[in-house]
Design a protein around this motif. Structure first.
Motif, PDB file in Angstrom:
ATOM      1  N   PRO A   1       5.160 -15.566 -12.903  1.00 48.30           N
ATOM      2  CA  PRO A   1       5.052 -14.232 -12.341  1.00 48.30           C
ATOM      3  C   PRO A   1       3.627 -13.604 -12.495  1.00 48.30           C
ATOM      4  O   PRO A   1       3.070 -13.970 -13.287  1.00 48.30           O
ATOM      5  CB  PRO A   1       6.051 -13.466 -13.020  1.00 48.30           C
ATOM      6  N   ARG A   2       3.519 -12.878 -11.217  1.00 47.23           N
ATOM      7  CA  ARG A   2       2.126 -12.193 -11.335  1.00 47.23           C
ATOM      8  C   ARG A   2       2.345 -10.846 -10.850  1.00 47.23           C
ATOM      9  O   ARG A   2       3.244 -10.432 -10.134  1.00 47.23           O
ATOM     10  CB  ARG A   2       1.255 -12.963 -10.353  1.00 47.23           C
TER      11      ARG A   2
ATOM     12  N   GLY B   1       1.006  -1.054   0.001  1.00 47.34           N
ATOM     13  CA  GLY B   1      -0.063   0.092  -0.030  1.00 47.34           C
ATOM     14  C   GLY B   1       0.892   1.318   0.199  1.00 47.34           C
ATOM     15  O   GLY B   1       1.271   1.667   0.907  1.00 47.34           O
ATOM     16  N   ILE B   2       1.147   1.727  -1.214  1.00 44.43           N
ATOM     17  CA  ILE B   2       2.121   2.787  -1.385  1.00 44.43           C
ATOM     18  C   ILE B   2       1.497   4.070  -0.562  1.00 44.43           C
ATOM     19  O   ILE B   2       2.125   4.817  -0.295  1.00 44.43           O
ATOM     20  CB  ILE B   2       2.493   3.029  -2.752  1.00 44.43           C
ATOM     21  N   SER B   3       0.140   4.317  -1.056  1.00 44.61           N
ATOM     22  CA  SER B   3      -0.581   5.249  -0.554  1.00 44.61           C
ATOM     23  C   SER B   3      -2.115   4.791  -0.713  1.00 44.61           C
ATOM     24  O   SER B   3      -2.453   3.843  -1.101  1.00 44.61           O
ATOM     25  CB  SER B   3      -0.607   6.674  -1.464  1.00 44.61           C
ATOM     26  N   ASN B   4      -3.161   5.778  -0.101  1.00 47.21           N
ATOM     27  CA  ASN B   4      -4.511   5.373  -0.315  1.00 47.21           C
ATOM     28  C   ASN B   4      -4.801   5.416  -1.696  1.00 47.21           C
ATOM     29  O   ASN B   4      -5.922   5.004  -2.061  1.00 47.21           O
ATOM     30  CB  ASN B   4      -5.294   6.564   0.566  1.00 47.21           C
ATOM     31  N   ASN B   5      -4.090   6.004  -2.641  1.00 44.78           N
ATOM     32  CA  ASN B   5      -4.464   6.198  -4.085  1.00 44.78           C
ATOM     33  C   ASN B   5      -3.632   4.784  -4.871  1.00 44.78           C
ATOM     34  O   ASN B   5      -3.952   4.830  -6.044  1.00 44.78           O
ATOM     35  CB  ASN B   5      -4.198   7.514  -4.631  1.00 44.78           C
ATOM     36  N   LEU B   6      -2.894   4.226  -4.431  1.00 43.26           N
ATOM     37  CA  LEU B   6      -1.938   3.426  -5.037  1.00 43.26           C
ATOM     38  C   LEU B   6      -1.650   2.091  -4.294  1.00 43.26           C
ATOM     39  O   LEU B   6      -0.947   2.357  -3.002  1.00 43.26           O
ATOM     40  CB  LEU B   6      -0.639   4.314  -5.660  1.00 43.26           C
ATOM     41  N   SER B   7      -2.007   1.050  -5.114  1.00 43.34           N
ATOM     42  CA  SER B   7      -1.338  -0.093  -4.217  1.00 43.34           C
ATOM     43  C   SER B   7      -0.831  -1.233  -5.480  1.00 43.34           C
ATOM     44  O   SER B   7      -1.401  -1.085  -6.531  1.00 43.34           O
ATOM     45  CB  SER B   7      -2.736  -1.121  -3.685  1.00 43.34           C
ATOM     46  N   VAL B   8      -0.038  -1.994  -5.122  1.00 41.45           N
ATOM     47  CA  VAL B   8       0.662  -2.790  -6.045  1.00 41.45           C
ATOM     48  C   VAL B   8       0.842  -4.166  -5.404  1.00 41.45           C
ATOM     49  O   VAL B   8       1.167  -4.220  -4.300  1.00 41.45           O
ATOM     50  CB  VAL B   8       2.016  -2.174  -6.241  1.00 41.45           C
ATOM     51  N   GLN B   9       0.593  -5.131  -6.263  1.00 39.25           N
ATOM     52  CA  GLN B   9       0.835  -6.654  -5.754  1.00 39.25           C
ATOM     53  C   GLN B   9       1.632  -7.290  -6.677  1.00 39.25           C
ATOM     54  O   GLN B   9       1.541  -7.297  -7.787  1.00 39.25           O
ATOM     55  CB  GLN B   9      -0.450  -7.341  -5.904  1.00 39.25           C
ATOM     56  N   VAL B  10       2.818  -8.003  -6.074  1.00 39.09           N
ATOM     57  CA  VAL B  10       3.686  -8.485  -6.951  1.00 39.09           C
ATOM     58  C   VAL B  10       3.911  -9.932  -6.366  1.00 39.09           C
ATOM     59  O   VAL B  10       4.107 -10.286  -5.141  1.00 39.09           O
ATOM     60  CB  VAL B  10       5.072  -7.831  -7.042  1.00 39.09           C
TER      61      VAL B  10
ATOM     62  N   TYR C   1      -1.621  -8.470 -14.720  1.00 37.39           N
ATOM     63  CA  TYR C   1      -0.750  -9.298 -15.474  1.00 37.39           C
ATOM     64  C   TYR C   1      -0.341 -10.556 -14.926  1.00 37.39           C
ATOM     65  O   TYR C   1       0.014 -10.411 -13.724  1.00 37.39           O
ATOM     66  CB  TYR C   1       0.340  -8.633 -16.246  1.00 37.39           C
ATOM     67  N   GLY C   2      -0.308 -11.623 -15.682  1.00 37.19           N
ATOM     68  CA  GLY C   2       0.155 -12.828 -14.987  1.00 37.19           C
ATOM     69  C   GLY C   2       0.432 -14.236 -16.070  1.00 37.19           C
ATOM     70  O   GLY C   2      -0.154 -13.962 -17.061  1.00 37.19           O
ATOM     71  N   ILE C   3       1.270 -15.025 -15.751  1.00 36.35           N
ATOM     72  CA  ILE C   3       1.490 -16.048 -16.501  1.00 36.35           C
ATOM     73  C   ILE C   3       0.789 -17.486 -15.513  1.00 36.35           C
ATOM     74  O   ILE C   3       1.135 -17.442 -14.277  1.00 36.35           O
ATOM     75  CB  ILE C   3       2.873 -16.126 -16.862  1.00 36.35           C
ATOM     76  N   PHE C   4       0.049 -18.090 -16.284  1.00 42.67           N
ATOM     77  CA  PHE C   4      -0.679 -19.367 -15.478  1.00 42.67           C
ATOM     78  C   PHE C   4      -0.504 -20.479 -16.479  1.00 42.67           C
ATOM     79  O   PHE C   4      -0.230 -20.726 -17.606  1.00 42.67           O
ATOM     80  CB  PHE C   4      -2.098 -19.111 -15.488  1.00 42.67           C
ATOM     81  N   TYR C   5      -0.111 -21.650 -15.442  1.00 41.24           N
ATOM     82  CA  TYR C   5      -0.010 -22.844 -16.191  1.00 41.24           C
ATOM     83  C   TYR C   5      -1.120 -24.005 -15.401  1.00 41.24           C
ATOM     84  O   TYR C   5      -1.271 -23.581 -14.437  1.00 41.24           O
ATOM     85  CB  TYR C   5       1.565 -23.372 -15.735  1.00 41.24           C
ATOM     86  N   GLN C   6      -1.283 -24.985 -16.290  1.00 36.87           N
ATOM     87  CA  GLN C   6      -1.981 -26.017 -15.837  1.00 36.87           C
ATOM     88  C   GLN C   6      -1.745 -27.444 -16.653  1.00 36.87           C
ATOM     89  O   GLN C   6      -1.538 -27.274 -17.917  1.00 36.87           O
ATOM     90  CB  GLN C   6      -3.459 -25.661 -16.080  1.00 36.87           C
ATOM     91  N   ASN C   7      -1.654 -28.563 -15.817  1.00 37.76           N
ATOM     92  CA  ASN C   7      -1.626 -29.733 -16.379  1.00 37.76           C
ATOM     93  C   ASN C   7      -2.670 -30.122 -17.370  1.00 37.76           C
ATOM     94  O   ASN C   7      -3.814 -29.779 -16.856  1.00 37.76           O
ATOM     95  CB  ASN C   7      -1.348 -30.860 -15.516  1.00 37.76           C
ATOM     96  N   PRO C   8      -2.790 -30.789 -18.480  1.00 40.16           N
ATOM     97  CA  PRO C   8      -3.743 -31.106 -19.091  1.00 40.16           C
ATOM     98  C   PRO C   8      -4.453 -32.338 -18.293  1.00 40.16           C
ATOM     99  O   PRO C   8      -4.068 -32.704 -17.093  1.00 40.16           O
ATOM    100  CB  PRO C   8      -3.069 -32.103 -20.309  1.00 40.16           C
TER     101      PRO C   8
END
Length: 737
Positions: free
Chosen positions: A470-471, A444-453, A488-495
């Protein structure tokens, strides 16, 4: 003379006072040197001070002298103190305040997700009661979600079909634990219902993309369900209708530190099959029997231990005209059973929160297929599928300054499946162990900006490789009422396990998500606009032998992109709550036996849902309507000719339309000290009797076809539910008053 002396003395004292007053002034600025209004400026431990004006200016006078402290405070900014040495000169002091980040004012990252929660009513778009009171949802969470943007209405197969993804691309979790076989056992063409009862949960988060690194093995989305903590009081619930009977007890101790409960239920569609005109010929109507139990313990530290276990068995028999030339009837006999157990523990240790959980599922589904001609069997075979699934997960979280935190953990999944195929006289065995490591930080960088990594890494024994995902997500407040989110994110799944074969070892399938959203939520009105792009890589390609598809490579690919709109309004129309959702989807996939990139046969370009609710207190009755529209879905028939896959037939079914209606009568409203709560429910799905078609089945040579229809066009449900020991009247009214 005396009067003159008094006058002189008063004038002298007043002149000394005026002479000793010192002016303190200045300007208060915020981020980017923006003037701040209504900041309180005061000398500590005195009554002297002022408040800033529109331009951020303040000014006051004081008679205080010496070393003092000037305090600047505002609810939304970090309070600061400035030391002053007040002598005989005026003081000018400018300051800059930093925004105070807190959970109430901070922007929430919501790209790709919608939340139904009692705990976070202020930010949640829905409550769990919305699921129960939405016409056509049949009190099922997944059916309710089909009224939301991005979710396709697929009536012939279970699963959540999200943004151009198949039903298997969405995974389900209970208290953080993976739920395998979330839907009941069924047969091809008949959609199974949810196994978990909606009333178990106090909230859920549905993500149609860009979800947290805490979850994996899902190309499209996840549904994370959170069970209730402790019931308010002891209760006994009963329900009865022409198709089912159920009973539940729940006990909680006086101190509300632990509780336990159990329930039993039985359902059978035989009576309704005799009353209504079914499209499906059930020789034995679908029936099921099951029960579940739970306990919850509140620890001394305020944490919780939760357990839930269930068992159910199901069966049905159906017959339908055969499309093959050498027989006239196809028959399927189904029997299945399932048990599911979930155990979770959550506790705070200082600045750290520890979450531990595990789940176990056993599922068996037995299918007997027969082709008959004039009552004699021409051809037949059996499939007996058994699966054992174990999941364990550990997450540790540390809170960082107010709304920031960091999480890390490990997850382990063990799958063991065995399928007996009588025609091959062989058991097909599949085993896999998936180990996952993940970490994520919310800043929570400020009340107006949040980042999730975040990031997730997985290793599958069946695939014998690691993957890395990565997400990233960002939330920004555009103005007082408008927020935006980017993910943005990369997602994997087994067949799916059925495609693993001794002759070919599939690789991970991959999807890259890009999501942008703007949202306004104020004064009982909510507006969401979202656009997305999803790129598929390494999708599984198959060929078909006599009885099952066989994986040949991972050369499939595709994309899905679209725009979604959601509007909910509780204010404009008096005592009426309504919402509208619209989705536009553009997608193509080359996967499984598709010999070219095509719009998927389970998806529609345009989907619209309208839901409206009104509760009339004088009548003690709630009225609910819902309307669903899908533009016509495509259908394809691929056949094998000379070792090649050929598209033999294709087309598009007519548009899907359905209008649903339900009414709830609550007789206990207005009764003082009521110790029981009862509801009478009448629900009609597809009031207008629209003849909807989901697609077509084809003969092996592609020359003959039959429409895939819902088991019944119009379904009527009548039920009575009564609860002793608890009053849920306000929940029934659903906050519409």
């Amino acid at each position: 003379m005396q009067t003159r002396i008094l006058t002189f003395a008063f004038t002298f004292i007043l002149s000394l006072t005026l002479f000793s007053q010192i002016t303190i002034s200045g300007k208060v600025l915020g981020r980017n040197s923006k003037p701040l209004k209504d900041v309180s400026v005061s000398l500590k431990d005195t009554y002297d001070g002022a408040t800033t004006d529109e331009a951020g200016n303040y000014k006051f006078e004081t008679t205080e002298k010496g070393n003092l402290t000037l305090v600047f405070s505002h609810p939304k900014f970090i309070e600061i103190e400035k030391p002053l040495n007040i002598e005989d000169k005026s003081i000018a002091l400018n300051v800059q305040l930093k925004e105070s980040v807190n959970e109430i004012d901070a922007v929430v990252i919501s790209a790709g997700s919608m939340e139904a929660s009692d705990k976070k009513r202020a930010s949640a778009l829905f409550t769990p009661m919305d699921v129960l009171t939405t016409a056509g949802s049949n009190a099922q969470i997944t059916s309710f979600l089909e009224t939301q943007p991005g979710v396709q209405k697929v009536g012939e197969s279970e699963g959540l079909f999200v943004r151009g993804g198949t039903g298997s691309e969405t995974k389900f979790f209970m208290d953080g634990n993976l739920v395998n076989n979330y839907f009941g056992n069924s047969v091809p063409g008949i959609k199974a219902m949810d196994r978990l009862n909606t009333t178990l949960f106090k909230g859920n988060v549905f993500s149609s993309g860009g979800y947290s690194a805490l979850y994996g093995q899902a190309l499209s989305g996840i549904l994370a369900l959170e069970s209730i903590d402790l019931p308010e009081r002891n209760s006994a619930d009963f329900g009865i209708s022409p198709i089912f009977a159920s009973g539940t007890i729940q006990q909680v101790n006086k101190e509300r530190t632990h509780s336990f409960g159990a329930s039993l239920g039985y359902s059978n569609l035989e009576l309704m099959q005799k009353i209504l005109n079914f499209n499906t010929d059930f020789e034995k109507a679908p029936q099921s029997f099951g029960g579940n139990g739970n306990f919850r313990i509140k620890t001394k530290g305020g944490g919780f231990i939760k357990y839930y276990g269930s068992y159910d068995g199901s069966s049905m028999k159906l017959a339908f005209p055969s499309l093959e030339g050498n027989s006239d009837t196809d028959k399927i006999n189904q029997k299945g059973k399932n048990t599911f157990h979930s155990l979770s523990y959550r506790e705070k240790y200082g600045k750290y929160t520890l979450s531990l959980g595990s789940s176990y599922t056993f599922n068996q589904n037995i299918l007997n297929f027969k082709n008959e001609k004039n009552g004699s069997e021409v051809f037949g075979y059996d499939l007996d599928s058994k699966g054992n699934y174990f999941n364990a997960k550990a997450v540790i979280e540390r809170k960082l300054y107010k709304i920031s935190n960091i999480k890390a953990g490990v997850e382990f999944n063990d799958s063991q499946e065995k399928t007996w195929v009588s025609i091959a006289n062989e058991n097909y065995i599949f085993k896999d162990k998936i180990t996952s490591l993940f970490a994520e930080t919310n800043l929570g960088i400020s009340n107006n900006l949040s980042v999730q990594v975040g990031a997730r890494a997985e290793h599958s024994d069946a695939i014998k490789q690691w993957n890395f995902s990565p997400r990233f997500a960002l939330g920004y407040r555009i103005s007082k009422d408008w927020t935006s989110s980017l993910a943005y994110g990369i997602f994997y799944q087994n067949p799916e396990s059925r495609y693993f074969d001794a002759n070919y070892n599939p690789n991970y399938q991959r999807a890259d998500h890009y999501i942008f959203q703007v949202q306004r939520n104020v004064d009982g009105r909510s507006l969401r606009l979202e656009t997305f792009y999803k790129k598929y890589e390494d999708l599984l390609k198959t060929s078909t032998n006599l009885y099952r598809p066989v994986a040949i490579n991972n050369n499939g690919s595709g994309y899905a992109k679209g725009v979604e709109l959601f509007w909910r309004d509780k204010k404009t129309l008096k005592n009426i709550d309504y919402w509208i959702s619209y989705s536009y989807l553009d997608s193509k996939r080359e996967y499984l036996n598709y010999n070219q990139a095509l719009f998927p046969n389970f998806a529609a370009k345009h989907t619209v849902s309208v839901v409206a609710k009104k509760f009339i207190t004088e009548w003690k009755t709630g009225f609910n309507l819902s309307y669903n529209y899908n533009s016509g879905r495509p259908y394809y028939n691929f056949v094998e000719e000379n070792g090649n896959t050929v598209l033999k037939n294709q087309g598009k079914v007519k548009d899907y339309n359905v209008l649903n209606f339900s009414v709830n009568y609550v007789p206990s409203i207005g009764k003082k000290d009521a110790k029981s709560f009862s509801v009478f429910v009448l629900a009609i799905n597809n009031v207008l009797g629209a003849k909807n078609i989901f697609g077509y089945n084809f003969s092996s040579d592609g020359m003959r076809s039959s429409a895939i229809k819902p088991p019944v066009d119009t379904f009527v449900f009548v039920g009575w539910f009564i609860s002793f020991g608890t009053d849920k009247t306000q929940e029934a009214i659903n906050n519409n008053l």
